[in-house]
Design a protein around this motif. Structure first.
Motif, PDB file in Angstrom:
ATOM      1  N   CYS A  27       0.858  -1.204   0.000  1.00 47.55           N
ATOM      2  CA  CYS A  27       0.000   0.000   0.000  1.00 47.55           C
ATOM      3  C   CYS A  27       0.885   1.242   0.000  1.00 47.55           C
ATOM      4  O   CYS A  27       1.450   1.610   1.036  1.00 47.55           O
ATOM      5  CB  CYS A  27      -0.911  -0.043   1.221  1.00 47.55           C
ATOM      6  N   PRO A  28       1.000   1.953  -1.122  1.00 46.75           N
ATOM      7  CA  PRO A  28       1.865   3.138  -1.176  1.00 46.75           C
ATOM      8  C   PRO A  28       1.438   4.246  -0.220  1.00 46.75           C
ATOM      9  O   PRO A  28       2.283   4.919   0.373  1.00 46.75           O
ATOM     10  CB  PRO A  28       1.738   3.596  -2.635  1.00 46.75           C
ATOM     11  N   ILE A  29       0.129   4.447  -0.079  1.00 42.68           N
ATOM     12  CA  ILE A  29      -0.339   5.512   0.824  1.00 42.68           C
ATOM     13  C   ILE A  29       0.015   5.177   2.271  1.00 42.68           C
ATOM     14  O   ILE A  29       0.384   6.052   3.055  1.00 42.68           O
ATOM     15  CB  ILE A  29      -1.857   5.721   0.663  1.00 42.68           C
ATOM     16  N   CYS A  30      -0.094   3.873   2.599  1.00 45.77           N
ATOM     17  CA  CYS A  30       0.292   3.453   3.957  1.00 45.77           C
ATOM     18  C   CYS A  30       1.732   3.865   4.234  1.00 45.77           C
ATOM     19  O   CYS A  30       2.042   4.416   5.303  1.00 45.77           O
ATOM     20  CB  CYS A  30       0.167   1.939   4.107  1.00 45.77           C
ATOM     21  N   LYS A  31       2.604   3.604   3.272  1.00 39.91           N
ATOM     22  CA  LYS A  31       4.025   3.927   3.463  1.00 39.91           C
ATOM     23  C   LYS A  31       4.236   5.437   3.571  1.00 39.91           C
ATOM     24  O   LYS A  31       5.057   5.907   4.356  1.00 39.91           O
ATOM     25  CB  LYS A  31       4.842   3.365   2.298  1.00 39.91           C
ATOM     26  N   SER A  32       3.470   6.187   2.780  1.00 40.18           N
ATOM     27  CA  SER A  32       3.648   7.648   2.807  1.00 40.18           C
ATOM     28  C   SER A  32       3.242   8.240   4.151  1.00 40.18           C
ATOM     29  O   SER A  32       3.678   9.330   4.513  1.00 40.18           O
ATOM     30  CB  SER A  32       2.836   8.300   1.678  1.00 40.18           C
ATOM     31  N   LEU A  33       2.368   7.531   4.884  1.00 45.93           N
ATOM     32  CA  LEU A  33       1.906   8.038   6.176  1.00 45.93           C
ATOM     33  C   LEU A  33       2.814   7.637   7.334  1.00 45.93           C
ATOM     34  O   LEU A  33       2.659   8.154   8.454  1.00 45.93           O
ATOM     35  CB  LEU A  33       0.485   7.528   6.458  1.00 45.93           C
ATOM     36  N   LEU A  34       3.748   6.739   7.090  1.00 41.82           N
ATOM     37  CA  LEU A  34       4.572   6.241   8.192  1.00 41.82           C
ATOM     38  C   LEU A  34       5.368   7.350   8.900  1.00 41.82           C
ATOM     39  O   LEU A  34       5.473   7.329  10.132  1.00 41.82           O
ATOM     40  CB  LEU A  34       5.499   5.127   7.687  1.00 41.82           C
ATOM     41  N   PRO A  35       5.946   8.319   8.190  1.00 42.84           N
ATOM     42  CA  PRO A  35       6.626   9.404   8.924  1.00 42.84           C
ATOM     43  C   PRO A  35       5.683  10.156   9.867  1.00 42.84           C
ATOM     44  O   PRO A  35       6.079  10.518  10.983  1.00 42.84           O
ATOM     45  CB  PRO A  35       7.135  10.314   7.792  1.00 42.84           C
ATOM     46  N   ALA A  36       4.446  10.369   9.431  1.00 41.99           N
ATOM     47  CA  ALA A  36       3.467  11.066  10.290  1.00 41.99           C
ATOM     48  C   ALA A  36       3.110  10.205  11.494  1.00 41.99           C
ATOM     49  O   ALA A  36       2.996  10.708  12.623  1.00 41.99           O
ATOM     50  CB  ALA A  36       2.215  11.403   9.489  1.00 41.99           C
TER      51      ALA A  36
END
Length: 203
Positions: A86-95
């Protein structure tokens, strides 16, 4: 001389007209801002309702240690459901990591995923999640009836589900804490009720 006076008068008229135009534009921006509701996490009408006791389940983390979900404890829990694909999942990891660090004194962040363990390990290594509580298995997702990702659920330390929903941005994540503070199921519901209450007072 007369031409200079006329040009000055015209210039002042132009400036005054411009000032009125800017004032009108600022007013319209204010009206538009008031009408646009902030986007909160999208709550899918499945599973336990917000402000009800959270589903209780125990699952092993990737090291085999038991992790309790939905039970009363010393801290609240933020469950973040994700997948290595899930690309969006990964993009949220820093947050998510930022939230975990900022609220470490009151909040346990638990990552919940399912599927191929090698892919999970690669994601954990890529995003430096070695020290995070990371559960791999279907039990928690099935218990919380998670159908789409990325999804998050906020459970307070009394074991009450305070907010949940699809989260596609940092704004969506923040809205989970905002509705917890407001005591409403969703940000949209709070704004809807607040608007109607305000409208009723005006009548």
């Amino acid at each position: 001389m007369e031409a200079l006076i006329v040009s000055n008068v015209l210039l002042w008229c132009l400036l005054i007209a411009l000032a009125f135009a800017v004032m009108g534009l600022v007013r319209q921006i204010g009206v538009l801002h008031g009408r646009l509701a902030p986007a909160g996490a999208l709550m899918v009408d499945k599973g336990v309702a917000v402000n009800e006791p959270a589903p209780q389940v125990t699952a092993a983390d990737r090291h085999g240690r038991p992790v309790n979900f939905g039970y009363a404890g010393e801290k609240a829990q933020l469950l973040f459901f994700l997948s290595p694909t899930c690309p969006i999942c990964k993009s949220l990891l820093p947050a998510i990591k930022s939230i975990a660090k900022a609220q470490a004194d009151r909040l346990d962040v638990i990552y919940v995923s399912d599927g191929d363990m090698d892919a999970q390990k690669a994601l954990i290594a890529e995003h430096n999640l070695e020290d995070a509580t990371y559960v791999v298995g279907p039990e928690v997702g099935m218990t919380y009836q998670i159908g789409k990702l990325p999804y998050a659920a906020l459970v307070d330390k009394a074991g009450v589900l305070r907010s949940k929903g699809l989260v596609n941005s940092r704004e969506h994540l923040d809205s989970l804490f905002e509705v917890e503070h407001l005591g409403s199921a969703t940000l949209q519901q709070y704004l809807h009720n607040h608007t109607h209450s305000h409208g009723a007072h005006n009548h």
